[in-house]
Design a protein around this motif. Structure first.
Motif, PDB file in Angstrom:
ATOM      1  N   PRO A 349     -56.740  28.260 -17.011  1.00 19.04           N
ATOM      2  CA  PRO A 349     -56.253  28.779 -18.296  1.00 19.04           C
ATOM      3  C   PRO A 349     -56.848  28.063 -19.501  1.00 19.04           C
ATOM      4  CG  PRO A 349     -54.522  27.508 -17.187  1.00 19.04           C
ATOM      5  CD  PRO A 349     -55.665  27.619 -16.223  1.00 19.04           C
ATOM      6  N   VAL A 350     -57.007  26.745 -19.394  1.00 16.06           N
ATOM      7  CA  VAL A 350     -57.603  25.982 -20.499  1.00 16.06           C
ATOM      8  C   VAL A 350     -58.955  25.488 -20.004  1.00 16.06           C
ATOM      9  CG1 VAL A 350     -57.352  23.968 -21.994  1.00 16.06           C
ATOM     10  CG2 VAL A 350     -55.325  25.262 -21.309  1.00 16.06           C
ATOM     11  N   LYS A 351     -59.985  25.737 -20.794  1.00 17.90           N
ATOM     12  CA  LYS A 351     -61.336  25.399 -20.311  1.00 17.90           C
ATOM     13  C   LYS A 351     -61.779  24.006 -20.745  1.00 17.90           C
ATOM     14  CE  LYS A 351     -61.814  29.757 -19.005  1.00 17.90           C
ATOM     15  NZ  LYS A 351     -61.321  30.108 -17.678  1.00 17.90           N
ATOM     16  N   GLN A 373     -61.755  22.085 -33.702  1.00 24.42           N
ATOM     17  CA  GLN A 373     -61.896  23.290 -34.531  1.00 24.42           C
ATOM     18  C   GLN A 373     -63.220  24.000 -34.260  1.00 24.42           C
ATOM     19  OE1 GLN A 373     -59.601  24.754 -36.120  1.00 24.42           O
ATOM     20  NE2 GLN A 373     -58.089  23.116 -36.120  1.00 24.42           N
ATOM     21  N   LEU A 374     -64.244  23.211 -33.981  1.00 29.28           N
ATOM     22  CA  LEU A 374     -65.559  23.786 -33.697  1.00 29.28           C
ATOM     23  C   LEU A 374     -65.535  24.611 -32.407  1.00 29.28           C
ATOM     24  CD1 LEU A 374     -68.788  23.590 -34.192  1.00 29.28           C
ATOM     25  CD2 LEU A 374     -68.688  21.743 -32.503  1.00 29.28           C
ATOM     26  N   LEU A 375     -64.808  24.082 -31.403  1.00 32.57           N
ATOM     27  CA  LEU A 375     -64.837  24.713 -30.080  1.00 32.57           C
ATOM     28  C   LEU A 375     -63.824  25.849 -29.919  1.00 32.57           C
ATOM     29  CD1 LEU A 375     -65.158  21.544 -27.810  1.00 32.57           C
ATOM     30  CD2 LEU A 375     -66.980  23.036 -28.636  1.00 32.57           C
ATOM     31  N   LYS A 376     -62.726  25.733 -30.664  1.00 34.87           N
ATOM     32  CA  LYS A 376     -61.583  26.638 -30.492  1.00 34.87           C
ATOM     33  C   LYS A 376     -61.923  28.143 -30.532  1.00 34.87           C
ATOM     34  CE  LYS A 376     -57.744  26.566 -33.217  1.00 34.87           C
ATOM     35  NZ  LYS A 376     -56.927  27.686 -33.195  1.00 34.87           N
ATOM     36  N   PRO A 377     -62.804  28.585 -31.412  1.00 37.45           N
ATOM     37  CA  PRO A 377     -63.107  30.024 -31.387  1.00 37.45           C
ATOM     38  C   PRO A 377     -63.866  30.460 -30.131  1.00 37.45           C
ATOM     39  CG  PRO A 377     -63.815  29.006 -33.459  1.00 37.45           C
ATOM     40  CD  PRO A 377     -63.491  27.900 -32.511  1.00 37.45           C
ATOM     41  N   ASN A 378     -64.454  29.508 -29.430  1.00 36.91           N
ATOM     42  CA  ASN A 378     -65.303  29.862 -28.286  1.00 36.91           C
ATOM     43  C   ASN A 378     -64.634  29.679 -26.924  1.00 36.91           C
ATOM     44  OD1 ASN A 378     -68.185  30.189 -29.592  1.00 36.91           O
ATOM     45  ND2 ASN A 378     -67.167  28.472 -30.577  1.00 36.91           N
ATOM     46  N   VAL A 380     -60.804  28.451 -24.707  1.00 35.52           N
ATOM     47  CA  VAL A 380     -59.397  28.051 -24.806  1.00 35.52           C
ATOM     48  C   VAL A 380     -59.384  26.527 -24.676  1.00 35.52           C
ATOM     49  CG1 VAL A 380     -57.094  28.245 -23.832  1.00 35.52           C
ATOM     50  CG2 VAL A 380     -58.616  30.221 -23.797  1.00 35.52           C
ATOM     51  N   CYS A 381     -58.979  25.855 -25.751  1.00 36.45           N
ATOM     52  CA  CYS A 381     -59.068  24.394 -25.816  1.00 36.45           C
ATOM     53  C   CYS A 381     -57.685  23.793 -25.973  1.00 36.45           C
ATOM     54  CB  CYS A 381     -59.797  23.973 -27.084  1.00 36.45           C
ATOM     55  SG  CYS A 381     -61.505  24.320 -27.078  1.00 36.45           S
ATOM     56  N   GLN A 382     -57.553  22.542 -25.579  1.00 36.82           N
ATOM     57  CA  GLN A 382     -56.330  21.821 -25.880  1.00 36.82           C
ATOM     58  C   GLN A 382     -56.689  20.485 -26.499  1.00 36.82           C
ATOM     59  OE1 GLN A 382     -53.334  21.069 -22.793  1.00 36.82           O
ATOM     60  NE2 GLN A 382     -52.492  23.096 -23.246  1.00 36.82           N
ATOM     61  N   VAL A 396     -54.451  16.728 -18.099  1.00 40.95           N
ATOM     62  CA  VAL A 396     -55.392  17.850 -18.065  1.00 40.95           C
ATOM     63  C   VAL A 396     -55.745  18.242 -16.622  1.00 40.95           C
ATOM     64  CG1 VAL A 396     -56.337  17.458 -20.359  1.00 40.95           C
ATOM     65  CG2 VAL A 396     -57.509  16.484 -18.406  1.00 40.95           C
ATOM     66  N   ASP A 397     -55.755  17.255 -15.717  1.00 38.97           N
ATOM     67  CA  ASP A 397     -56.005  17.573 -14.309  1.00 38.97           C
ATOM     68  C   ASP A 397     -54.888  18.439 -13.745  1.00 38.97           C
ATOM     69  OD1 ASP A 397     -58.348  16.205 -14.238  1.00 38.97           O
ATOM     70  OD2 ASP A 397     -57.557  14.414 -13.235  1.00 38.97           O
ATOM     71  N   GLU A 398     -53.684  18.155 -14.199  1.00 40.17           N
ATOM     72  CA  GLU A 398     -52.497  18.848 -13.692  1.00 40.17           C
ATOM     73  C   GLU A 398     -52.521  20.344 -14.035  1.00 40.17           C
ATOM     74  OE1 GLU A 398     -48.040  17.234 -13.605  1.00 40.17           O
ATOM     75  OE2 GLU A 398     -48.653  17.922 -15.569  1.00 40.17           O
TER      76      GLU A 398
END
Ligand code: ATP
Length: 445
Positions: A349-351, A373-378, A380-382, A396-398
């Motif tokens: 779900p989160v890349k 902010q740079l990555l978010k449009p491209n 799914v980031c956390q 993040v592993d979980e």
């Protein structure tokens, strides 16, 4: 193994994959809601299925086109399809005292709730009734669809003519279906509202067996390509007496869940059951005119009918691992165990996670937020700055994030970040200016 299911259910709730519906009112009738991570993951599954069926397959003739039909249909559809008769019903026994109903094959001689006497078993239909229009009488009664494929049969001629197709060709659809299951259980495995991913393949009757084999192979391959372990997947041919009422031949694709081998998808040769019955009930000639053979006939239908929710659960169970703590160099080994969700990159779900090395350095935090902010449009980031870096890697592993970026003091000098691979644990430094391209490439396969 029941223990494993409990852990998965708990992870789902804790990390925003799946919640119980109407939880503050004590939950509702085995319905579930997909949380922020759940909806991303389910969308990824549906997209992977849609792309596979409508883009990647290159079968002969017309290929596969898509459809999105209404959930509500004329009740006549369900008469013709056989769903209102005994074919789509469970045998139930009712307690004479408390009126509770039980699946006849799963109950003893007395009521397990109050000890009362049970009626002899009788059929109980699984269709969900509803009313359309201002008056709640029988004339306005219809049903929430119990399978999405009927919408496809309703549009067989529309699609054939408007898209100028020739058989063999397929129609794919993803959508909600509803069944008043009597014994919903095993978390999202058996629910009353669920999503199906169905493809109906229309072909000459004489080619049906060949296509059945072909689709069965293709569907098994799809699960394996998305990371399901071979030893947890099997195809079982269903004997005649256990088949669905419309099926001439049926194979269940089963997954080995913690609660046992269970169906996740059915491959059915529905013959001409659907089109011939709809022709009979509607008075429309739904036969296909074959220009090559100059014959008119009902095409046979090979159906691949999977559940988005059941495959969601299968992907989760297959990916779930517990490993001793200390996997990450920054984490001191302890007796704690870590959860690693080894989801396929396409399904995760989160890349990408963006993690500043430490929290109390404003310059670092500012840079990390800029990168987020740079990555978010491209992708799914956390973004996560809470707790030690080791703890954040664990978090993040979980949830199965394939790539984590660490923003450290070098970043400020060199305009690059560390990219950590969830599976190999390898870390490499990548220039911020190249990040999008590099991550896109990594996430491709
Ligand atoms: P079962 O025997 O488990 O009730 P089925 O044989 O009735 O399933 P089909 O009618 O073949 O199921 O439906 C095709 C697919 O739809 C199933 O393989 C499953 O993935 C999904 N599905 C069916 N019923 C449910 C349900 N109650 N909850 C979640 N998914 C379901």
């Amino acid at each position: 193994m029941a223990d494993l299911m409990e852990k998965i259910v708990s992870l789902c709730k804790r990390r925003g994959f799946v919640y119980q519906s109407s939880e503050i009112y004590g939950g509702f009738g085995s319905c579930y809601d997909f949380g922020p991570l759940g909806v991303e993951m389910k969308n990824n599954i549906k997209k992977a299925w849609w792309d596979e069926m409508t883009k990647k397959q290159s079968p002969p003739a017309g290929g596969i086109v898509g459809l999105d039909a209404a959930i509500l249909m004329s009740p006549k559809v369900w008469q013709a399809s056989g769903h209102l008769t005994a074919g789509f019903a469970d045998e139930l026994a009712e307690c004479k005292a408390c009126k509770k109903r039980f699946r006849a094959d799963l109950v003893g001689k007395t009521c397990s709730e109050c000890g009362g006497e049970l009626t002899p078993p009788r059929k109980f239909n699984l269709m969900m009734k509803t009313f359309v229009g201002p008056v709640e009488d029988e004339a306005n009664q219809t049903y929430l669809r119990a399978e999405t494929c009927q919408g496809i049969y309703m549009n067989f001629e529309n699609v054939l003519n408007s898209m100028r197709l020739k058989i063999p060709f397929g129609i794919a659809q993803i959508g909600k279906a509803f069944r008043n299951e009597i014994t919903p259980k095993d978390f999202i495995y058996r629910t009353r509202e669920f999503e199906q991913m169905e493809m109906q393949w229309f072909c000459r009757p004489k080619d049906a067996d060949i296509f059945f084999e072909r689709w069965q192979k293709e569907r098994l391959k799809w699960y394996l390509n998305l990371g399901i372990k071979k030893e947890n997947l099997r195809a079982i041919e269903v004997p005649k007496k256990e088949r669905a009422h419309y099926a001439k031949k049926q194979t269940d694709i089963e997954y080995r869940f913690p609660f046992g081998w269970q169906e996740i998808e059915g491959i059915h040769n529905r013959g001409d059951w659907d089109l011939s019955n709809h022709a009979k009930y509607s008075g429309e000639d739904l036969r296909y005119y074959d220009e090559e053979t100059k014959e008119k006939y009902f095409p046979y239908i090979i159906e691949t009918s999977g559940g988005a929710d059941r495959s969601f659960l299968a992907f989760l169970c297959d990916a779930y691992q517990e490993i001793p703590s200390g996997r990450t160099k920054t984490t001191k080994p302890t007796k704690e165990i870590e959860i690693l969700l080894k989801l396929h990159k396409k399904i995760a779900p989160v890349k990408v996670a963006v993690l500043p090395l430490v929290k109390n350095k404003p310059k670092l935090i500012k840079k990390a937020k800029e990168i987020y902010q740079l990555l978010k449009p491209n992708f799914v980031c956390q973004y996560d700055e809470l707790g030690s870096i080791g703890r954040r890697y664990r978090r993040v592993d979980e949830i199965g994030v394939p790539y984590s970026l660490t923003i450290d003091f070098e970043t400020l000098k060199q305009e690059d970040v560390t990219v950590r691979d969830r599976d190999t644990m390898k870390q490499e430094r990548v220039k911020i200016s190249e990040l999008i391209e590099v991550l896109e490439e990594k996430l491709k396969n």
